[in-house]
Design an enzyme around this catalytic site. Structure first.
Site, PDB file in Angstrom:
ATOM      1  N   LEU A  72       7.573 -45.917   6.352  1.00 58.20           N
ATOM      2  CA  LEU A  72       8.349 -47.041   6.864  1.00 58.20           C
ATOM      3  C   LEU A  72       9.546 -46.616   7.716  1.00 58.20           C
ATOM      4  O   LEU A  72      10.330 -47.461   8.142  1.00 58.20           O
ATOM      5  CB  LEU A  72       8.849 -47.904   5.694  1.00 58.20           C
ATOM      6  N   ARG A  73       9.673 -45.309   7.959  1.00 59.04           N
ATOM      7  CA  ARG A  73      10.819 -44.861   8.754  1.00 59.04           C
ATOM      8  C   ARG A  73      10.804 -45.486  10.147  1.00 59.04           C
ATOM      9  O   ARG A  73      11.844 -45.845  10.688  1.00 59.04           O
ATOM     10  CB  ARG A  73      10.834 -43.337   8.881  1.00 59.04           C
ATOM     11  N   GLY A  74       9.628 -45.585  10.742  1.00 63.79           N
ATOM     12  CA  GLY A  74       9.526 -46.158  12.078  1.00 63.79           C
ATOM     13  C   GLY A  74      10.042 -47.583  12.117  1.00 63.79           C
ATOM     14  O   GLY A  74      10.786 -47.967  13.038  1.00 63.79           O
ATOM     15  N   ASP A 119       9.111 -36.292  12.104  1.00 65.07           N
ATOM     16  CA  ASP A 119       9.145 -37.698  11.710  1.00 65.07           C
ATOM     17  C   ASP A 119      10.502 -38.106  11.152  1.00 65.07           C
ATOM     18  O   ASP A 119      10.901 -39.266  11.209  1.00 65.07           O
ATOM     19  CB  ASP A 119       8.053 -37.945  10.655  1.00 65.07           C
TER      20      ASP A 119
END
Length: 361
Positions: free
Chosen positions: A294-296, A213
């Site tokens: 919230l990385r996406g 991720d």
């Protein structure tokens, strides 16, 4: 890494070992785009490239590193410190500048550092000579691979076979831009901003989801099936191996054009905007895909802006988001442990639903 327009060159580079030109690589568009976008904006967070053996992963990454222009560095500095940006210079150089001294500068090729599978943490992060520190009262530091990779590319082949702890160290440094080494009460840190590129063969296992991720993008590559393309690839490789200088001259114009395009895109990136409505839809897409954290959202926004800058525009479009969404989100989806990484169908389906686009468009 920041380039300047003056860094572009119009003559073939003289290197000890000829490198296959990036613009001559046939196919694998997904991998090439992901790499280029990370060069334009290293804060995207690197690329994980998974694919069959013998599909040109290493060749492509080395070709990209060779394509990049030279950068300004502080001469004889082990961290490739930027003479003008305090965020990417070592403490010694920063102290020198604050004291009013002007460091000697030099031009240097962007480094591509290979991290071997058997590397130890000391080799990666660097070591502190405790004996020298205690006897001479100085912080004797032996830089590691992270120091060498600052402002360059750190490539880990078969990253899925690397010790999870080392992968964690690499990802921490890539995310923070700094490497900290502590031993016996002595602490040293140095800038470590690099584009992290990992590659591997899915047959040999995948990274743990928590580590996967943290890679900004995930590119999938497969063996080319079309006979004509396979013949073209074989012929090109044969021509290169037989006469590298002649082959390089053939592609030099294209190499220079692509180099200049990336330099200009990196500068244009500062002016690229993305409408609030599009940002909301990106987050809605991530929410409906059940992406953790919230990385996406962040990476998709960054990648869309980098693509816009690369194509000489300043306003992000829906199509820009569509072209990067799969690269940014496929490895963040929750899945059954027996399943492989999503090919992109699920991401594309949800994208179309959120943005109100027919899937076959």
């Amino acid at each position: 890494m920041t380039f300047t327009a003056e860094a572009a060159t119009s003559t073939p580079k003289k290197t000890a070992r000829p490198v296959f030109p990036f613009t001559a690589i046939v196919g694998q568009e997904e991998m090439k785009l992901a790499l280029i976008l990370n060069i334009i904006d290293p804060k995207i967070g690197g690329v994980m490239i998974m694919g069959d053996r013998g599909t040109g992963k290493s060749t492509t990454i080395r070709a990209l590193a060779d394509l990049l222009p030279e950068i300004d560095v502080v001469a004889d500095d082990p961290f490739n410190s930027d003479p003008s940006d305090p965020e990417i210079m070592g403490d010694e150089v920063r102290n020198m500048i604050e004291a009013g001294q002007t460091p000697t500068t030099a031009k240097k090729k962007v480094q591509m550092v290979d991290l071997p599978l058997g590397a130890t943490e000391d080799r990666v992060c660097g070591t502190i000579d405790i004996e020298k520190a205690l006897s001479e009262g100085v912080k004797a530091f032996e830089p590691g691979l992270l120091a060498k990779a600052n402002r360059g590319i750190l490539y880990v082949d078969e990253v899925n076979l690397l010790d999870d702890h080392l992968v964690d160290v690499l990802l921490d440094s890539a995310a923070s831009g700094w490497n900290t080494v502590e031993r016996e009460g002595i602490s040293i840190r140095h800038p470590a901003r690099f584009v992290l590129v990992g590659s591997g063969n899915p047959e040999e296992g995948d990274l743990r989801p928590q580590l996967l991720d943290r890679f900004g993008m995930h590119a999938q590559i497969r063996t080319v099936k079309e006979p004509e393309l396979r013949v073209q690839i074989v012929e090109q490789r044969t021509q290169f191996d037989q006469n590298p200088p002649e082959f390089l001259v053939t592609y030099q114009t294209g190499q220079d054009a692509l180099q200049q395009k990336m330099i200009e895109a990196q500068e244009r990136l500062k002016t690229v905007t993305i409408d609030h409505e599009l940002r909301v839809k990106i987050s809605q897409m991530c929410s409906e895909l059940d992406v953790d954290g919230l990385r996406g959202d962040i990476v998709t926004n960054r990648a869309a802006k980098a693509l816009t800058a690369y194509e000489n525009r300043t306003d992000v479009t829906v199509d820009d988001i569509r072209r990067v969404a799969t690269l940014c989100l496929r490895h963040r989806l929750r899945k059954d442990p027996m399943e492989s990484i999503d090919s992109g169908d699920k991401v594309n389906k949800v994208f179309c639903e959120v943005f109100g686009i027919a899937e076959d468009e």
